[in-house]
Scaffold this motif. Sequence first.
Motif, PDB file in Angstrom:
ATOM      1  N   VAL A   1       0.848  -1.199   0.000  1.00 49.32           N
ATOM      2  CA  VAL A   1       0.000   0.000   0.000  1.00 49.32           C
ATOM      3  C   VAL A   1       0.884   1.249   0.000  1.00 49.32           C
ATOM      4  N   GLN A   2       1.924   1.236   0.812  1.00 47.12           N
ATOM      5  CA  GLN A   2       2.847   2.377   0.864  1.00 47.12           C
ATOM      6  C   GLN A   2       3.554   2.564  -0.484  1.00 47.12           C
ATOM      7  N   GLU A   3       3.927   1.477  -1.124  1.00 49.53           N
ATOM      8  CA  GLU A   3       4.559   1.554  -2.444  1.00 49.53           C
ATOM      9  C   GLU A   3       3.599   2.200  -3.443  1.00 49.53           C
ATOM     10  N   PHE A   4       2.320   1.804  -3.371  1.00 52.68           N
ATOM     11  CA  PHE A   4       1.320   2.406  -4.245  1.00 52.68           C
ATOM     12  C   PHE A   4       1.181   3.896  -3.952  1.00 52.68           C
ATOM     13  N   GLU A   5       1.096   4.257  -2.669  1.00 45.57           N
ATOM     14  CA  GLU A   5       0.953   5.659  -2.273  1.00 45.57           C
ATOM     15  C   GLU A   5       2.145   6.488  -2.760  1.00 45.57           C
ATOM     16  N   ASP A   6       3.344   5.928  -2.575  1.00 51.34           N
ATOM     17  CA  ASP A   6       4.558   6.661  -2.946  1.00 51.34           C
ATOM     18  C   ASP A   6       4.675   6.867  -4.457  1.00 51.34           C
ATOM     19  N   ASN A   7       4.143   5.961  -5.256  1.00 49.84           N
ATOM     20  CA  ASN A   7       4.329   5.998  -6.707  1.00 49.84           C
ATOM     21  C   ASN A   7       3.023   6.227  -7.472  1.00 49.84           C
ATOM     22  N   ARG A   8       2.041   6.724  -6.832  1.00 54.54           N
ATOM     23  CA  ARG A   8       0.720   6.927  -7.434  1.00 54.54           C
ATOM     24  C   ARG A   8       0.783   7.831  -8.670  1.00 54.54           C
ATOM     25  N   GLU A   9       1.585   8.860  -8.605  1.00 59.11           N
ATOM     26  CA  GLU A   9       1.661   9.834  -9.689  1.00 59.11           C
ATOM     27  C   GLU A   9       2.445   9.320 -10.896  1.00 59.11           C
ATOM     28  N   ASP A  10       3.403   8.437 -10.647  1.00 57.92           N
ATOM     29  CA  ASP A  10       4.250   7.922 -11.730  1.00 57.92           C
ATOM     30  C   ASP A  10       3.628   6.642 -12.294  1.00 57.92           C
ATOM     31  N   LYS A  11       2.832   6.790 -13.332  1.00 62.51           N
ATOM     32  CA  LYS A  11       2.126   5.644 -13.913  1.00 62.51           C
ATOM     33  C   LYS A  11       3.087   4.626 -14.527  1.00 62.51           C
ATOM     34  N   MET A  12       4.195   5.072 -15.007  1.00 65.31           N
ATOM     35  CA  MET A  12       5.161   4.175 -15.639  1.00 65.31           C
ATOM     36  C   MET A  12       5.839   3.252 -14.605  1.00 65.31           C
ATOM     37  N   TYR A  13       5.889   3.690 -13.355  1.00 62.82           N
ATOM     38  CA  TYR A  13       6.517   2.871 -12.310  1.00 62.82           C
ATOM     39  C   TYR A  13       5.890   1.480 -12.257  1.00 62.82           C
ATOM     40  N   PHE A  14       4.573   1.464 -12.337  1.00 67.44           N
ATOM     41  CA  PHE A  14       3.860   0.201 -12.192  1.00 67.44           C
ATOM     42  C   PHE A  14       4.073  -0.735 -13.389  1.00 67.44           C
ATOM     43  N   PHE A  15       4.398  -0.163 -14.550  1.00 66.85           N
ATOM     44  CA  PHE A  15       4.679  -0.999 -15.719  1.00 66.85           C
ATOM     45  C   PHE A  15       6.099  -1.565 -15.686  1.00 66.85           C
ATOM     46  N   LYS A  16       6.968  -0.877 -14.946  1.00 67.43           N
ATOM     47  CA  LYS A  16       8.368  -1.314 -14.864  1.00 67.43           C
ATOM     48  C   LYS A  16       8.573  -2.482 -13.889  1.00 67.43           C
ATOM     49  N   ARG A  17       7.622  -2.687 -13.004  1.00 68.18           N
ATOM     50  CA  ARG A  17       7.740  -3.772 -12.003  1.00 68.18           C
ATOM     51  C   ARG A  17       7.740  -5.132 -12.696  1.00 68.18           C
ATOM     52  N   THR A  18       8.499  -6.100 -12.135  1.00 73.17           N
ATOM     53  CA  THR A  18       8.506  -7.448 -12.716  1.00 73.17           C
ATOM     54  C   THR A  18       7.193  -8.163 -12.426  1.00 73.17           C
ATOM     55  N   LYS A  19       6.649  -7.962 -11.242  1.00 78.87           N
ATOM     56  CA  LYS A  19       5.334  -8.527 -10.905  1.00 78.87           C
ATOM     57  C   LYS A  19       4.361  -7.364 -10.757  1.00 78.87           C
ATOM     58  N   PRO A  20       3.165  -7.507 -11.276  1.00 80.63           N
ATOM     59  CA  PRO A  20       2.202  -6.414 -11.120  1.00 80.63           C
ATOM     60  C   PRO A  20       1.862  -6.200  -9.643  1.00 80.63           C
ATOM     61  N   LEU A  21       1.751  -4.946  -9.250  1.00 78.70           N
ATOM     62  CA  LEU A  21       1.434  -4.601  -7.857  1.00 78.70           C
ATOM     63  C   LEU A  21       0.068  -5.151  -7.466  1.00 78.70           C
ATOM     64  N   SER A  22      -0.884  -5.084  -8.376  1.00 75.73           N
ATOM     65  CA  SER A  22      -2.231  -5.579  -8.072  1.00 75.73           C
ATOM     66  C   SER A  22      -2.214  -7.095  -7.820  1.00 75.73           C
ATOM     67  N   GLY A  23      -1.429  -7.822  -8.598  1.00 74.87           N
ATOM     68  CA  GLY A  23      -1.334  -9.279  -8.423  1.00 74.87           C
ATOM     69  C   GLY A  23      -0.657  -9.628  -7.106  1.00 74.87           C
ATOM     70  N   GLU A  24       0.381  -8.908  -6.770  1.00 77.49           N
ATOM     71  CA  GLU A  24       1.080  -9.154  -5.500  1.00 77.49           C
ATOM     72  C   GLU A  24       0.179  -8.817  -4.313  1.00 77.49           C
ATOM     73  N   THR A  25      -0.572  -7.717  -4.460  1.00 71.66           N
ATOM     74  CA  THR A  25      -1.505  -7.310  -3.392  1.00 71.66           C
ATOM     75  C   THR A  25      -2.600  -8.357  -3.238  1.00 71.66           C
ATOM     76  N   ARG A  26      -3.137  -8.807  -4.360  1.00 74.56           N
ATOM     77  CA  ARG A  26      -4.191  -9.830  -4.330  1.00 74.56           C
ATOM     78  C   ARG A  26      -3.679 -11.126  -3.691  1.00 74.56           C
ATOM     79  N   PHE A  27      -2.493 -11.562  -4.106  1.00 77.35           N
ATOM     80  CA  PHE A  27      -1.906 -12.779  -3.544  1.00 77.35           C
ATOM     81  C   PHE A  27      -1.694 -12.623  -2.031  1.00 77.35           C
TER      82      PHE A  27
END
Length: 188
Positions: free
Chosen positions: A114-140
Motif C-alpha cells: 500500500v505504501q509503495e502504491f501511495e509513494d508511486n501513485r503519480e508515476d504511472k510508468m513505475y507500475f509498468f516497470k515492475r517485474t510482478k504487477p502490484l495488483s497481483g502481488e496485493t491480491r496474492f
Amino acid sequence: TLFENGGNFDQEEVEWYENMLKDIDKEFTEDKEKREAQVKECEEKYEKVKHEPFEIFQKAYANSVETLAAREGMGKKYGAPRRGAQEKMRAEMTKVEKAQEGVENLMTRLRELVQEFEDNREDKMYFFKRTKPLSGETRFTLLSLRSCMHKLAHHLNSFCEGAKSDALPRLTLEENSENLELNEEETA
C-alpha cells in the motif's frame, strides 16, 4: 575348722551354717532368675517400643507423601498427566504464535505494498516497470492473509465447545477476472 581339729566350730554348727547359706544362695538364685526375666522382658519391650513408633511414622509419612503428590499432581506417577498436558499446551501455544507471526508478516507486507502504491501513485510508468504487477502481488498477499487468518480461527475454534468452522472456499488468483471463482485451469 572343727573342735576335733583344734578349731572353733562344732560339726552341727557348720552344717547349720551351710544350710543357712544354701537358703541364702537359693534366694539369691531365685532373685537372679527373676531379675534376668525382668531384664529380658524390658529388652523385648524396648525393642518393640523402639521400632513400632518409627514404623508407624514411616507409614504415615509415605501415606502423606502419596496424598500430597496425588492432590498436587506431582511426582512420577501423578505428575505425568500434568506434564503431558503442559507439553501439549506449549505445543499449541507455539503453533498459535507461529500463525500470529505469519499473519503479522503478511500484514506488514500488505502495508508495504500500500505504501509503495501511495509513494508511486503519480508515476504511472513505475507500475509498468515492475517485474510482478502490484495488483497481483496485493491480491496474492490478501488471499494468503485470508487463508492464514481462517486457519488460525479454525484452530482456535477447535478449543471452543460447540463451535463450527466452515471450509474456506478457494478463490482465483486471476487478476483479469472480476469473479473470484476458480477458473477451469485452477480447478484441474
